[in-house]
Design a protein around this motif. Structure first.
Motif, PDB file in Angstrom:
ATOM      1  N   SER A  59       0.814  -1.220   0.000  1.00 46.85           N
ATOM      2  CA  SER A  59       0.000   0.000   0.000  1.00 46.85           C
ATOM      3  C   SER A  59       0.849   1.273   0.000  1.00 46.85           C
ATOM      4  CB  SER A  59      -0.925   0.014   1.219  1.00 46.85           C
ATOM      5  OG  SER A  59      -0.157   0.098   2.414  1.00 46.85           O
ATOM      6  N   ASN A  64       3.435   9.086   0.619  1.00 44.21           N
ATOM      7  CA  ASN A  64       2.329   8.690   1.483  1.00 44.21           C
ATOM      8  C   ASN A  64       2.902   8.011   2.719  1.00 44.21           C
ATOM      9  OD1 ASN A  64      -0.023   7.924   2.683  1.00 44.21           O
ATOM     10  ND2 ASN A  64      -0.609   6.444   1.113  1.00 44.21           N
ATOM     11  N   ASP A  68      -2.400  11.634   7.957  1.00 43.62           N
ATOM     12  CA  ASP A  68      -3.456  12.478   7.396  1.00 43.62           C
ATOM     13  C   ASP A  68      -4.419  12.888   8.512  1.00 43.62           C
ATOM     14  OD1 ASP A  68      -5.046  13.834   5.595  1.00 43.62           O
ATOM     15  OD2 ASP A  68      -6.046  12.040   4.849  1.00 43.62           O
ATOM     16  N   SER A  71      -7.865  14.153   7.433  1.00 46.25           N
ATOM     17  CA  SER A  71      -8.593  13.234   6.541  1.00 46.25           C
ATOM     18  C   SER A  71      -8.875  13.862   5.181  1.00 46.25           C
ATOM     19  CB  SER A  71      -9.902  12.783   7.193  1.00 46.25           C
ATOM     20  OG  SER A  71      -9.648  12.090   8.381  1.00 46.25           O
ATOM     21  N   TYR A  73      -7.185  12.962   2.377  1.00 48.69           N
ATOM     22  CA  TYR A  73      -6.984  11.966   1.324  1.00 48.69           C
ATOM     23  C   TYR A  73      -8.288  11.209   1.108  1.00 48.69           C
ATOM     24  CZ  TYR A  73      -4.345   8.667  -1.532  1.00 48.69           C
ATOM     25  OH  TYR A  73      -3.866   7.919  -2.572  1.00 48.69           O
ATOM     26  N   PRO A  74      -8.785  11.157  -0.129  1.00 50.08           N
ATOM     27  CA  PRO A  74     -10.083  10.508  -0.398  1.00 50.08           C
ATOM     28  C   PRO A  74     -10.064   9.014  -0.078  1.00 50.08           C
ATOM     29  CG  PRO A  74      -9.301  11.731  -2.316  1.00 50.08           C
ATOM     30  CD  PRO A  74      -8.192  11.716  -1.324  1.00 50.08           C
ATOM     31  N   LYS A  75     -11.237   8.485   0.166  1.00 50.94           N
ATOM     32  CA  LYS A  75     -11.369   7.062   0.498  1.00 50.94           C
ATOM     33  C   LYS A  75     -11.559   6.188  -0.745  1.00 50.94           C
ATOM     34  CE  LYS A  75     -11.360   7.881   4.916  1.00 50.94           C
ATOM     35  NZ  LYS A  75     -10.053   8.158   5.417  1.00 50.94           N
ATOM     36  N   ASP A  76     -12.265   6.695  -1.755  1.00 49.92           N
ATOM     37  CA  ASP A  76     -12.506   5.872  -2.946  1.00 49.92           C
ATOM     38  C   ASP A  76     -11.322   5.957  -3.913  1.00 49.92           C
ATOM     39  OD1 ASP A  76     -13.998   7.945  -5.309  1.00 49.92           O
ATOM     40  OD2 ASP A  76     -13.590   8.604  -3.262  1.00 49.92           O
ATOM     41  N   GLU A  77     -11.132   4.893  -4.673  1.00 51.52           N
ATOM     42  CA  GLU A  77      -9.944   4.752  -5.516  1.00 51.52           C
ATOM     43  C   GLU A  77      -9.876   5.788  -6.636  1.00 51.52           C
ATOM     44  OE1 GLU A  77      -7.725   1.333  -8.142  1.00 51.52           O
ATOM     45  OE2 GLU A  77      -9.099   0.740  -6.556  1.00 51.52           O
ATOM     46  N   SER A  79     -11.053   8.888  -6.692  1.00 51.65           N
ATOM     47  CA  SER A  79     -10.640  10.181  -6.127  1.00 51.65           C
ATOM     48  C   SER A  79      -9.178  10.160  -5.701  1.00 51.65           C
ATOM     49  CB  SER A  79     -11.526  10.548  -4.937  1.00 51.65           C
ATOM     50  OG  SER A  79     -12.863  10.708  -5.355  1.00 51.65           O
ATOM     51  N   GLN A  80      -8.706   9.008  -5.226  1.00 49.25           N
ATOM     52  CA  GLN A  80      -7.292   8.891  -4.858  1.00 49.25           C
ATOM     53  C   GLN A  80      -6.406   9.055  -6.085  1.00 49.25           C
ATOM     54  OE1 GLN A  80      -6.878   5.106  -2.916  1.00 49.25           O
ATOM     55  NE2 GLN A  80      -7.761   5.855  -0.982  1.00 49.25           N
TER      56      GLN A  80
END
Length: 94
Positions: A59, A64, A68, A71, A73-77, A79-80
């Motif tokens: 990961s 990275n 964070d 918070s 940093y987005p949770k869904d891929e 948006s990441q």
């Protein structure tokens, strides 16, 4: 000056209201322990990042470090990926 007085600290500006800098020779007025603490904090972050990059964690992404607190940093891929692309473009622009 007002903030330093409110916090009961000695202001770092001189009699002409100039802040210490390399250009006006005022950096010698800053406590050496402050510079040591800044250097130690930067070295600790770099040491942590190097160790994390060598840990073979799947990961891990460069930059990275898993920190964070807001918070952001987005949770869904999707948006990441968009955030990562924006970081790369910003780095190229700078």
């Amino acid at each position: 000056k007002k903030i330093a007085m409110a916090l009961h600290l000695t202001p770092l500006i001189d009699s002409t209201n100039r802040a210490p800098s390399v250009l006006n020779g005022g950096l010698d007025k800053v406590n050496p322990f402050y510079w040591l603490a800044c250097f130690a904090a930067g070295a600790a972050v770099e040491f942590y990042g190097i160790n994390k990059s060598k840990s073979n964690d799947a990961s891990y992404l460069p930059g990275n470090l898993g920190f964070d607190p807001l918070s952001l940093y987005p949770k869904d891929e999707e948006s990441q990926r968009r955030m990562q692309l924006a970081e790369i473009k910003n780095g190229r622009l700078a």
